[in-house]
Design a protein around this motif. Sequence first.
Motif, PDB file in Angstrom:
ATOM      1  N   THR A   1       5.357   5.082   8.927  1.00 60.43           N
ATOM      2  CA  THR A   1       4.024   4.582   9.262  1.00 60.43           C
ATOM      3  C   THR A   1       3.912   4.313  10.752  1.00 60.43           C
ATOM      4  OG1 THR A   1       3.858   3.552   7.082  1.00 60.43           O
ATOM      5  CG2 THR A   1       2.304   2.820   8.765  1.00 60.43           C
ATOM      6  N   VAL A   2       3.006   5.030  11.411  1.00 65.57           N
ATOM      7  CA  VAL A   2       2.745   4.827  12.833  1.00 65.57           C
ATOM      8  C   VAL A   2       1.713   3.717  12.970  1.00 65.57           C
ATOM      9  CG1 VAL A   2       1.904   5.870  14.969  1.00 65.57           C
ATOM     10  CG2 VAL A   2       3.302   7.216  13.377  1.00 65.57           C
ATOM     11  N   THR A   3       2.083   2.712  13.716  1.00 65.40           N
ATOM     12  CA  THR A   3       1.231   1.548  13.886  1.00 65.40           C
ATOM     13  C   THR A   3       1.400   1.058  15.321  1.00 65.40           C
ATOM     14  OG1 THR A   3       0.757  -0.660  13.012  1.00 65.40           O
ATOM     15  CG2 THR A   3       3.048   0.025  12.980  1.00 65.40           C
ATOM     16  N   ALA A   4       0.924  -0.137  15.613  1.00 66.74           N
ATOM     17  CA  ALA A   4       1.095  -0.695  16.957  1.00 66.74           C
ATOM     18  C   ALA A   4       0.667  -2.144  16.935  1.00 66.74           C
ATOM     19  CB  ALA A   4       0.261   0.080  17.985  1.00 66.74           C
ATOM     20  N   LYS A   5       1.163  -2.873  17.916  1.00 68.65           N
ATOM     21  CA  LYS A   5       0.603  -4.205  18.167  1.00 68.65           C
ATOM     22  C   LYS A   5      -0.716  -3.972  18.901  1.00 68.65           C
ATOM     23  CE  LYS A   5       4.485  -5.559  20.116  1.00 68.65           C
ATOM     24  NZ  LYS A   5       5.478  -4.582  19.571  1.00 68.65           N
ATOM     25  N   GLY A   6      -1.729  -3.582  18.149  1.00 63.99           N
ATOM     26  CA  GLY A   6      -3.002  -3.170  18.721  1.00 63.99           C
ATOM     27  C   GLY A   6      -3.460  -1.884  18.062  1.00 63.99           C
TER      28      GLY A   6
ATOM     29  N   ARG B   1       0.803  -1.213   0.000  1.00 64.63           N
ATOM     30  CA  ARG B   1       0.000   0.000   0.000  1.00 64.63           C
ATOM     31  C   ARG B   1       0.843   1.273   0.000  1.00 64.63           C
ATOM     32  NH1 ARG B   1      -4.259  -1.423   4.834  1.00 64.63           N
ATOM     33  NH2 ARG B   1      -2.319  -1.802   5.952  1.00 64.63           N
ATOM     34  N   LEU B   2       1.985   1.246   0.707  1.00 65.36           N
ATOM     35  CA  LEU B   2       2.697   2.487   0.990  1.00 65.36           C
ATOM     36  C   LEU B   2       4.105   2.557   0.421  1.00 65.36           C
ATOM     37  CD1 LEU B   2       1.573   2.668   4.729  1.00 65.36           C
ATOM     38  CD2 LEU B   2       0.750   4.143   2.882  1.00 65.36           C
ATOM     39  N   GLY B   3       4.592   1.496  -0.207  1.00 63.51           N
ATOM     40  CA  GLY B   3       5.965   1.489  -0.697  1.00 63.51           C
ATOM     41  C   GLY B   3       6.921   1.089   0.410  1.00 63.51           C
ATOM     42  N   ARG B   4       8.120   1.691   0.427  1.00 62.78           N
ATOM     43  CA  ARG B   4       9.104   1.382   1.469  1.00 62.78           C
ATOM     44  C   ARG B   4       8.706   2.119   2.743  1.00 62.78           C
ATOM     45  NH1 ARG B   4      13.006  -2.385   1.556  1.00 62.78           N
ATOM     46  NH2 ARG B   4      14.457  -0.920   2.495  1.00 62.78           N
ATOM     47  N   SER B   5       8.186   1.359   3.687  1.00 61.64           N
ATOM     48  CA  SER B   5       7.575   1.950   4.870  1.00 61.64           C
ATOM     49  C   SER B   5       8.405   1.664   6.119  1.00 61.64           C
ATOM     50  CB  SER B   5       6.162   1.380   5.048  1.00 61.64           C
ATOM     51  OG  SER B   5       5.623   1.725   6.308  1.00 61.64           O
ATOM     52  N   LEU B   6       8.808   2.740   6.815  1.00 58.10           N
ATOM     53  CA  LEU B   6       9.452   2.599   8.113  1.00 58.10           C
ATOM     54  C   LEU B   6       8.353   2.554   9.172  1.00 58.10           C
ATOM     55  CD1 LEU B   6      12.216   2.645   9.679  1.00 58.10           C
ATOM     56  CD2 LEU B   6      11.677   5.057  10.148  1.00 58.10           C
ATOM     57  N   GLY B   7       8.326   1.484   9.951  1.00 57.63           N
ATOM     58  CA  GLY B   7       7.291   1.323  10.953  1.00 57.63           C
ATOM     59  C   GLY B   7       7.695   1.896  12.300  1.00 57.63           C
ATOM     60  N   ILE B   8       6.758   2.569  12.955  1.00 57.39           N
ATOM     61  CA  ILE B   8       6.938   3.029  14.335  1.00 57.39           C
ATOM     62  C   ILE B   8       5.833   2.368  15.155  1.00 57.39           C
ATOM     63  CG2 ILE B   8       7.001   4.979  15.933  1.00 57.39           C
ATOM     64  CD1 ILE B   8       7.596   5.624  12.267  1.00 57.39           C
TER      65      ILE B   8
ATOM     66  N   LEU C   1      -0.771   6.666   9.184  1.00 55.94           N
ATOM     67  CA  LEU C   1      -1.229   6.085  10.441  1.00 55.94           C
ATOM     68  C   LEU C   1      -2.232   4.987  10.136  1.00 55.94           C
ATOM     69  CD1 LEU C   1      -1.465   6.551  13.723  1.00 55.94           C
ATOM     70  CD2 LEU C   1      -3.753   7.256  13.039  1.00 55.94           C
ATOM     71  N   LEU C   2      -2.028   3.824  10.747  1.00 58.42           N
ATOM     72  CA  LEU C   2      -2.976   2.725  10.638  1.00 58.42           C
ATOM     73  C   LEU C   2      -3.811   2.682  11.903  1.00 58.42           C
ATOM     74  CD1 LEU C   2      -0.607  -0.099   9.277  1.00 58.42           C
ATOM     75  CD2 LEU C   2      -1.688   1.788   8.034  1.00 58.42           C
ATOM     76  N   THR C   3      -5.134   2.619  11.779  1.00 59.81           N
ATOM     77  CA  THR C   3      -6.017   2.644  12.936  1.00 59.81           C
ATOM     78  C   THR C   3      -7.257   1.803  12.677  1.00 59.81           C
ATOM     79  OG1 THR C   3      -7.459   4.056  14.309  1.00 59.81           O
ATOM     80  CG2 THR C   3      -7.023   4.815  12.071  1.00 59.81           C
ATOM     81  N   ASN C   4      -7.830   1.249  13.743  1.00 63.19           N
ATOM     82  CA  ASN C   4      -9.089   0.519  13.567  1.00 63.19           C
ATOM     83  C   ASN C   4     -10.298   1.446  13.540  1.00 63.19           C
ATOM     84  OD1 ASN C   4      -9.738   1.118  16.280  1.00 63.19           O
ATOM     85  ND2 ASN C   4      -9.064  -0.876  17.032  1.00 63.19           N
ATOM     86  N   GLY C   5     -10.067   2.749  13.729  1.00 64.24           N
ATOM     87  CA  GLY C   5     -11.118   3.748  13.564  1.00 64.24           C
ATOM     88  C   GLY C   5     -12.046   3.924  14.746  1.00 64.24           C
ATOM     89  N   THR C   6     -11.920   3.093  15.769  1.00 66.72           N
ATOM     90  CA  THR C   6     -12.896   3.117  16.864  1.00 66.72           C
ATOM     91  C   THR C   6     -12.793   4.366  17.727  1.00 66.72           C
ATOM     92  OG1 THR C   6     -11.365   1.841  18.224  1.00 66.72           O
ATOM     93  CG2 THR C   6     -13.046   0.612  17.011  1.00 66.72           C
ATOM     94  N   THR C   7     -11.601   4.973  17.823  1.00 65.81           N
ATOM     95  CA  THR C   7     -11.426   6.121  18.706  1.00 65.81           C
ATOM     96  C   THR C   7     -11.703   7.456  18.015  1.00 65.81           C
ATOM     97  OG1 THR C   7      -9.069   6.309  18.210  1.00 65.81           O
ATOM     98  CG2 THR C   7      -9.681   4.871  20.041  1.00 65.81           C
ATOM     99  N   LEU C   8     -12.097   7.424  16.756  1.00 65.63           N
ATOM    100  CA  LEU C   8     -12.399   8.667  16.053  1.00 65.63           C
ATOM    101  C   LEU C   8     -13.701   9.295  16.536  1.00 65.63           C
ATOM    102  CD1 LEU C   8     -11.234   7.749  12.448  1.00 65.63           C
ATOM    103  CD2 LEU C   8     -10.078   9.170  14.133  1.00 65.63           C
ATOM    104  N   THR C   9     -14.349   8.649  17.479  1.00 63.40           N
ATOM    105  CA  THR C   9     -15.471   9.272  18.188  1.00 63.40           C
ATOM    106  C   THR C   9     -14.973  10.407  19.080  1.00 63.40           C
ATOM    107  OG1 THR C   9     -15.215   7.627  19.957  1.00 63.40           O
ATOM    108  CG2 THR C   9     -16.814   7.136  18.231  1.00 63.40           C
ATOM    109  N   ASP C  10     -13.681  10.432  19.394  1.00 59.78           N
ATOM    110  CA  ASP C  10     -13.067  11.401  20.301  1.00 59.78           C
ATOM    111  C   ASP C  10     -12.529  12.576  19.486  1.00 59.78           C
ATOM    112  OD1 ASP C  10     -11.342  12.824  22.001  1.00 59.78           O
ATOM    113  OD2 ASP C  10     -10.679  11.026  23.055  1.00 59.78           O
TER     114      ASP C  10
END
Length: 338
Positions: A76-81, A12-19, A106-115
């Motif tokens: 790319t900001v991500t997380a184990k979660g 999706r993003l090419g050469r991606s450095l993960g954080i 940023l990868l997100t499950n979208g659930t906190t965008l209520t905030d």
Amino acid sequence: MDYIFGPVQSRRLGRSLGIDLFPGKICNLNCVYCEVGPTRSPVCRRAAYSPVRSICEEIDEWCADPKRLASADVLTVTAKGEPTLHSGLGEILNHLKVKAGKPVALLTNGTTLTDVEVRRELMAADVVVPSLDAARDEGFARVDRPAAGLDLAAIIDGLTLFSQDFPGRIWLEILLVQGLNDAPEDIAALLPALGRMRIDRIQLNTVVRPPAEAWARPLSRERLTAIAGHMHRELGLPVDLPFAPSGAQASASAAIPATRIDPALPAAIRDDILHMVQRRPCTGVDIDRTFHLGGPEKVGQLLDPLIHAGLLHLQAHDGVWYYRMALRGPGMDPGGPA
């Protein structure tokens, strides 16, 4: 490094450095398809689950090397979660923008965008990849298994509000699991929800890598293609489909090295591979694509000592072998194939 990994080749993003913001899994969902594994104790509260200062220091160290920085297309900001559960997310995103001068995803499950505060913090990103696997409560409960108190209608409203204000690109991911959220009524319910949002493209996916629940099954290529075509016609948006699983053309037996050698694997590359595999199961093709070790067979030869040391094990999924972190300690049977 504890938080930075890669760069890895992302389709999706090419050469991606993960954080990766978390030392272990912290999430408010327990998705049946999760590559990281099950969520043992769902978390809904935002907190500093890892020190912002340590994350920013690693970013500074990595970005101080111009050659290394040039090797990444995107950070790319991500997380184990779920990364937006980190209360320091806004500070981390802004630090990345200042230090790296590269696009930030940023990868997100979208659930906190209520905030509203989370939505405000994400304005610093260039690309946001949120998820929405269902627009019916039944499908949401079956596939994503949310923590108590999460409301699907409010989550969709939050995604909608964010999409209308966010100036960057939004690539919405939908992951369908056979028999759980792929019925005609599930797809029909998604369409009006998506129609309310300002999104650039849809990433339509299914179970490809070894999931948290072994019984979670992918949709057939034909079924997924048909759904993608329907969404494209109804919404007028590009709909991306997953590539074939890496190495899917090879038989499972062919993926295991026939001979065992003990070549020298540089410690830095070994640690980078372990960090990469810790975050998601990887095939030999995936690892070679990132580290250029001489092909999948060479990867197998190089990683074989790590399997015998109990650090890695091989797991078959749909006829493809994946490297995973071993669940048992070094020196014990890693549980891989004989």
